[in-house]
Write a protein that holds these residues in place. Structure first.
Motif, PDB file in Angstrom:
ATOM      1  N   ASP A 112       1.768 -65.993 -16.239  1.00  0.00           N
ATOM      2  CA  ASP A 112       2.531 -65.371 -17.327  1.00  0.00           C
ATOM      3  C   ASP A 112       3.938 -65.000 -16.852  1.00  0.00           C
ATOM      4  N   PHE A 113       4.021 -64.487 -15.627  1.00  0.00           N
ATOM      5  CA  PHE A 113       5.325 -64.115 -15.083  1.00  0.00           C
ATOM      6  C   PHE A 113       6.219 -65.345 -14.943  1.00  0.00           C
ATOM      7  N   GLU A 114       5.642 -66.477 -14.545  1.00  0.00           N
ATOM      8  CA  GLU A 114       6.439 -67.703 -14.428  1.00  0.00           C
ATOM      9  C   GLU A 114       7.001 -68.117 -15.778  1.00  0.00           C
ATOM     10  N   ARG A 115       6.193 -67.985 -16.822  1.00  0.00           N
ATOM     11  CA  ARG A 115       6.683 -68.313 -18.166  1.00  0.00           C
ATOM     12  C   ARG A 115       7.817 -67.373 -18.577  1.00  0.00           C
ATOM     13  N   ILE A 116       7.691 -66.095 -18.220  1.00  0.00           N
ATOM     14  CA  ILE A 116       8.745 -65.122 -18.525  1.00  0.00           C
ATOM     15  C   ILE A 116      10.016 -65.464 -17.751  1.00  0.00           C
ATOM     16  N   LEU A 117       9.854 -65.833 -16.478  1.00  0.00           N
ATOM     17  CA  LEU A 117      10.996 -66.203 -15.643  1.00  0.00           C
ATOM     18  C   LEU A 117      11.747 -67.391 -16.233  1.00  0.00           C
ATOM     19  N   VAL A 118      11.019 -68.410 -16.652  1.00  0.00           N
ATOM     20  CA  VAL A 118      11.638 -69.617 -17.204  1.00  0.00           C
ATOM     21  C   VAL A 118      12.298 -69.322 -18.561  1.00  0.00           C
ATOM     22  N   LYS A 119      11.657 -68.478 -19.349  1.00  0.00           N
ATOM     23  CA  LYS A 119      12.175 -68.173 -20.689  1.00  0.00           C
ATOM     24  C   LYS A 119      13.456 -67.350 -20.633  1.00  0.00           C
ATOM     25  N   TYR A 120      13.516 -66.365 -19.744  1.00  0.00           N
ATOM     26  CA  TYR A 120      14.635 -65.424 -19.749  1.00  0.00           C
ATOM     27  C   TYR A 120      15.583 -65.569 -18.547  1.00  0.00           C
ATOM     28  N   GLY A 121      15.138 -66.248 -17.503  1.00  0.00           N
ATOM     29  CA  GLY A 121      15.953 -66.357 -16.296  1.00  0.00           C
ATOM     30  C   GLY A 121      16.625 -67.711 -16.165  1.00  0.00           C
ATOM     31  N   ASP A 122      17.798 -67.740 -15.572  1.00  0.00           N
ATOM     32  CA  ASP A 122      18.506 -68.990 -15.297  1.00  0.00           C
ATOM     33  C   ASP A 122      18.021 -69.501 -13.942  1.00  0.00           C
ATOM     34  N   VAL A 123      16.847 -70.110 -13.956  1.00  0.00           N
ATOM     35  CA  VAL A 123      16.185 -70.524 -12.724  1.00  0.00           C
ATOM     36  C   VAL A 123      17.044 -71.504 -11.929  1.00  0.00           C
ATOM     37  N   SER A 124      17.735 -72.396 -12.629  1.00  0.00           N
ATOM     38  CA  SER A 124      18.557 -73.398 -11.955  1.00  0.00           C
ATOM     39  C   SER A 124      19.652 -72.747 -11.115  1.00  0.00           C
TER      40      SER A 124
ATOM     41  N   ALA B 192       9.804 -76.196  -7.223  1.00  0.00           N
ATOM     42  CA  ALA B 192       9.071 -75.529  -6.138  1.00  0.00           C
ATOM     43  C   ALA B 192       9.559 -74.098  -5.967  1.00  0.00           C
ATOM     44  N   PHE B 193      10.864 -73.891  -6.075  1.00  0.00           N
ATOM     45  CA  PHE B 193      11.440 -72.548  -5.960  1.00  0.00           C
ATOM     46  C   PHE B 193      10.924 -71.659  -7.094  1.00  0.00           C
ATOM     47  N   GLN B 194      10.848 -72.199  -8.294  1.00  0.00           N
ATOM     48  CA  GLN B 194      10.341 -71.459  -9.449  1.00  0.00           C
ATOM     49  C   GLN B 194       8.931 -70.952  -9.202  1.00  0.00           C
ATOM     50  N   GLY B 195       8.066 -71.823  -8.686  1.00  0.00           N
ATOM     51  CA  GLY B 195       6.695 -71.418  -8.385  1.00  0.00           C
ATOM     52  C   GLY B 195       6.636 -70.381  -7.281  1.00  0.00           C
ATOM     53  N   TYR B 196       7.457 -70.563  -6.267  1.00  0.00           N
ATOM     54  CA  TYR B 196       7.517 -69.637  -5.132  1.00  0.00           C
ATOM     55  C   TYR B 196       7.929 -68.235  -5.590  1.00  0.00           C
ATOM     56  N   ILE B 197       9.004 -68.152  -6.374  1.00  0.00           N
ATOM     57  CA  ILE B 197       9.484 -66.856  -6.870  1.00  0.00           C
ATOM     58  C   ILE B 197       8.443 -66.203  -7.767  1.00  0.00           C
ATOM     59  N   SER B 198       7.806 -67.018  -8.610  1.00  0.00           N
ATOM     60  CA  SER B 198       6.800 -66.481  -9.534  1.00  0.00           C
ATOM     61  C   SER B 198       5.625 -65.877  -8.783  1.00  0.00           C
TER      62      SER B 198
ATOM     63  N   ILE C   2      17.101 -58.621 -22.394  1.00  0.00           N
ATOM     64  CA  ILE C   2      16.250 -57.909 -21.443  1.00  0.00           C
ATOM     65  C   ILE C   2      15.210 -57.053 -22.150  1.00  0.00           C
ATOM     66  N   ASP C   3      15.529 -56.547 -23.336  1.00  0.00           N
ATOM     67  CA  ASP C   3      14.514 -55.855 -24.147  1.00  0.00           C
ATOM     68  C   ASP C   3      13.322 -56.778 -24.401  1.00  0.00           C
ATOM     69  N   ALA C   4      13.624 -58.033 -24.764  1.00  0.00           N
ATOM     70  CA  ALA C   4      12.558 -58.999 -25.041  1.00  0.00           C
ATOM     71  C   ALA C   4      11.780 -59.327 -23.763  1.00  0.00           C
ATOM     72  N   ALA C   5      12.509 -59.503 -22.651  1.00  0.00           N
ATOM     73  CA  ALA C   5      11.843 -59.798 -21.379  1.00  0.00           C
ATOM     74  C   ALA C   5      10.939 -58.636 -20.959  1.00  0.00           C
ATOM     75  N   VAL C   6      11.451 -57.411 -21.084  1.00  0.00           N
ATOM     76  CA  VAL C   6      10.691 -56.218 -20.714  1.00  0.00           C
ATOM     77  C   VAL C   6       9.448 -56.072 -21.590  1.00  0.00           C
ATOM     78  N   SER C   7       9.603 -56.386 -22.872  1.00  0.00           N
ATOM     79  CA  SER C   7       8.457 -56.325 -23.782  1.00  0.00           C
ATOM     80  C   SER C   7       7.357 -57.286 -23.327  1.00  0.00           C
ATOM     81  N   ASP C   8       7.754 -58.500 -22.926  1.00  0.00           N
ATOM     82  CA  ASP C   8       6.777 -59.477 -22.436  1.00  0.00           C
ATOM     83  C   ASP C   8       6.153 -59.013 -21.116  1.00  0.00           C
ATOM     84  N   ILE C   9       6.968 -58.442 -20.239  1.00  0.00           N
ATOM     85  CA  ILE C   9       6.462 -57.939 -18.958  1.00  0.00           C
ATOM     86  C   ILE C   9       5.450 -56.823 -19.182  1.00  0.00           C
ATOM     87  N   ASN C  10       5.779 -55.889 -20.066  1.00  0.00           N
ATOM     88  CA  ASN C  10       4.856 -54.780 -20.354  1.00  0.00           C
ATOM     89  C   ASN C  10       3.551 -55.289 -20.956  1.00  0.00           C
ATOM     90  N   ARG C  11       3.651 -56.351 -21.756  1.00  0.00           N
ATOM     91  CA  ARG C  11       2.448 -56.934 -22.356  1.00  0.00           C
ATOM     92  C   ARG C  11       1.539 -57.510 -21.266  1.00  0.00           C
TER      93      ARG C  11
END
Length: 202
Positions: free
Chosen positions: A63-75, A100-106, A40-49
């Motif tokens: 950018d948020f979608e990329r963060i979601l896919v990188k750090y979140g268990d989208v499935s 489609a859900f990934q795009g919607y949430i993003s 979450i430190d890494a995710a927060v760093s990306d979010i702040n960026r």
């Protein structure tokens, strides 16, 4: 007396949430507070960026979608939001729905980045909860009192990922279960129409 559609959906939501909790509890606790916090430190760093980037909203959402896919268990988040209906999908339908859900949430949550501009997110701490970890963050926005966003982190997918966000006490996963359930009801249970709706929603 027949059970109402609303009552059935409440029952299904409860049993699905219980099943997910049991599934997570049955996995071995390979996570540590340090590794959960590091994720979450890494995710927060990306979010702040992203917040401080000065980009246009659409670019921030990407950018948020990329963060979601990188750090979140989208499935897991997507399947949990759909509930038992996910078990009846073909592999191709499940892939299409998850995408489609990934795009919607993003789009839905990425739009909130406008509120975050000039603010910051910082990790406060982590604690074990059954077989996963809850990582607490503090969000400070201009002219507002700080509030909490908690990330629930598991390694069930084989990697450390967050599978829920608790925003001011409200679970993203459970609130989206209600949203997706309502959308599916409006389409009389037609998953293909739901997928088309999700591609435009958010």
């Amino acid at each position: 007396m027949p059970i109402s559609k609303l009552s059935r959906r409440k029952f299904v939501a409860l049993t699905t949430s219980t099943a997910l909790a049991n599934m997570l509890a049955s996995s071995s606790l390979a996570l540590t507070d340090a590794s959960a916090k590091q994720l979450i430190d890494a995710a927060v760093s990306d979010i702040n960026r992203v917040i401080s980037s000065g980009k246009a909203l659409n670019a921030m959402i990407k950018d948020f979608e990329r963060i979601l896919v990188k750090y979140g268990d989208v499935s897991i988040i997507a399947r949990s939001a759909l509930g038992p209906d996910a078990r009846s999908l073909s592999n191709s339908q499940l892939r299409s729905y998850t995408k489609a859900f990934q795009g919607y949430i993003s789009r839905k949550y990425g739009k909130r980045f406008n509120e975050f501009v000039g603010g910051k997110v910082e990790v406060v701490g982590a604690r074990p909860v059954k077989s996963f970890y809850e990582v607490t963050t503090k969000v400070t926005l201009k002219g507002q009192a700080p509030f909490q966003v908690n990330f629930l982190v598991s390694d069930k997918s084989g990697k450390d990922k967050f599978f829920d966000m608790i925003i001011e006490g409200i679970s993203l996963r459970l609130s989206e279960k209600a949203e997706i359930g309502a959308m599916l009801d409006r389409r009389k249970g037609d998953i293909n129409l739901l997928i088309q709706d999700l591609k435009k929603a958010g």
